[in-house]
Design a protein around this motif. Structure first.
Motif, PDB file in Angstrom:
ATOM      1  N   LYS A 131       0.800  -1.226   0.000  1.00  0.00           N
ATOM      2  CA  LYS A 131       0.000   0.000   0.000  1.00  0.00           C
ATOM      3  C   LYS A 131       0.833   1.277   0.000  1.00  0.00           C
ATOM      4  O   LYS A 131       0.281   2.374  -0.102  1.00  0.00           O
ATOM      5  N   ILE A 147       0.369   6.643  -0.177  1.00  0.00           N
ATOM      6  CA  ILE A 147      -0.236   5.544   0.577  1.00  0.00           C
ATOM      7  C   ILE A 147      -1.642   5.315   0.031  1.00  0.00           C
ATOM      8  O   ILE A 147      -2.475   6.222   0.049  1.00  0.00           O
ATOM      9  N   VAL A 149      -4.839   3.940   0.775  1.00  0.00           N
ATOM     10  CA  VAL A 149      -5.476   3.567   2.040  1.00  0.00           C
ATOM     11  C   VAL A 149      -6.444   2.401   1.879  1.00  0.00           C
ATOM     12  O   VAL A 149      -6.652   1.621   2.817  1.00  0.00           O
ATOM     13  N   HIS A 152      -5.373  -0.908   3.207  1.00  0.00           N
ATOM     14  CA  HIS A 152      -5.126  -1.043   4.645  1.00  0.00           C
ATOM     15  C   HIS A 152      -6.332  -1.684   5.319  1.00  0.00           C
ATOM     16  O   HIS A 152      -7.479  -1.325   5.031  1.00  0.00           O
ATOM     17  N   LEU A 192      -1.998  10.787   0.672  1.00  0.00           N
ATOM     18  CA  LEU A 192      -2.819   9.675   1.152  1.00  0.00           C
ATOM     19  C   LEU A 192      -4.000   9.532   0.210  1.00  0.00           C
ATOM     20  O   LEU A 192      -4.915  10.369   0.204  1.00  0.00           O
ATOM     21  N   LEU A 194      -7.276   8.227  -0.749  1.00  0.00           N
ATOM     22  CA  LEU A 194      -8.441   7.688  -0.051  1.00  0.00           C
ATOM     23  C   LEU A 194      -9.493   7.135  -1.014  1.00  0.00           C
ATOM     24  O   LEU A 194     -10.606   6.812  -0.593  1.00  0.00           O
ATOM     25  N   MET A 197     -11.907   4.031  -0.315  1.00  0.00           N
ATOM     26  CA  MET A 197     -11.704   3.635   1.073  1.00  0.00           C
ATOM     27  C   MET A 197     -13.050   3.338   1.719  1.00  0.00           C
ATOM     28  O   MET A 197     -13.972   4.146   1.674  1.00  0.00           O
ATOM     29  N   SER A 201     -11.085   0.098   6.053  1.00  0.00           N
ATOM     30  CA  SER A 201      -9.803   0.806   6.001  1.00  0.00           C
ATOM     31  C   SER A 201      -9.764   2.048   6.881  1.00  0.00           C
ATOM     32  O   SER A 201      -8.708   2.652   7.043  1.00  0.00           O
TER      33      SER A 201
END
Length: 290
Positions: A131, A147, A149, A152, A192, A194, A197, A201
């Motif tokens: 990720k 990243i 997300v 995650h 980041l 998103l 997401m 996450s």
């Protein structure tokens, strides 16, 4: 004076001019030449005083701990201008606060990384998620951390392993810093992503852990952070968390929509920015696989 270095990077060269220029934040009102000159002299005096305070048993111990922890190459770098400037700036130019923060940080660093770095085997589960990417540098010479997300899992992650992953990522970024006239403080940039997401996450504790590390141990390393394409569920969490962040940190954070990709292109060259974010570059290998 000795130039601070990171164990994975290259010498970070600072001069009095670049440090003084970096400290003149654009958001502050322009100071008269005499006032600016006096302010620089005051800061030079505080750097000297903090250096003297660290010239003793506690400072020697902290220097050795940071060498063992992999942050410094030599203990003498602890009293270099750039290192002291960074910690003083992070603690509002309060000498006692900066001194105590450095000593605590050194203790933490040698405990967290007694062998000088985070062992990849200790973050194997997090790296397997693929990720995190470090994708070149932005136009200010700051390593670009991406990243994703959605990869995650906030329900199954181990918080201690996640903290080690954050340290691993930040150390990698610091090691790739290109210090120059446009990035004299040796900072990094984070995006980041998103996109898509979901609730699985959403991990407030993970965000708190990252910001705690930035505030206590990787001080003044964050130059900018972008929350990209946030879904609706993000806003409730962010409205709860953001008031808890220091104002200087909040000022470095921006929420950005895909319709604003042109803004990212002002920050990152299109040949470096991945296609997912409006650039021309393919997304590279995730951290740990490169």
């Amino acid at each position: 004076k000795a130039a601070p270095r990171h164990s994975r990077g290259h010498p970070v060269e600072f001069t009095s001019a670049t440090i003084a220029a970096a400290d003149m934040a654009p958001s502050l009102p322009a100071a008269a030449p005499a006032e600016a000159s006096q302010r620089d002299l005051d800061k030079d005096a505080k750097i000297k005083e903090l250096r003297e305070k660290l010239t003793g048993e506690a400072g020697d111990k902290a220097g050795q701990q940071l060498v063992q922890g992999g942050e410094l190459q030599t203990a003498s770098e602890l009293t270099g201008d750039a290192f002291l400037h960074r910690w003083l700036r992070a603690r509002g130019w309060d000498i006692e606060r900066a001194y105590n923060a450095i000593v605590r940080h050194a203790e933490w660093r040698v405990t967290m990384m007694p062998n000088g770095k985070v062992d990849e085997a200790s973050i194997a589960n997090e790296l397997a998620c693929e990720k995190v990417y470090i994708h070149g540098h932005d136009r200010k010479g700051r390593p670009l951390m991406i990243i994703q997300v959605k990869k995650h899992n906030g329900w199954t992650r181990n918080l201690e392993e996640l903290e080690r992953l954050c340290c691993y990522i930040l150390d990698e970024c610091v090691g790739r810093v290109q210090v120059s006239e446009v990035n004299p403080r040796g900072q990094c940039c984070a995006l980041l992503d998103l996109t898509d997401m979901g609730a699985l996450s959403m991990d407030i504790q993970a965000i708190k852990t990252l910001f705690a590390l930035l505030g206590e141990h990787y001080v003044e390393r964050l130059g900018a952070m972008y929350f990209y394409n946030p879904p609706y569920i993000f806003w409730g969490a962010w409205n709860t968390l953001s008031p808890l962040l220091p104002e200087p940190t909040r000022n470095k954070i921006k929420v950005i929509d895909p319709s604003q990709n042109s803004e990212l292109l002002e920050l990152v060259d299109p040949d470096i920015l991945p296609k997912e974010y409006g650039g021309n570059a393919p997304l590279g290998a995730p951290l740990g696989k490169a």
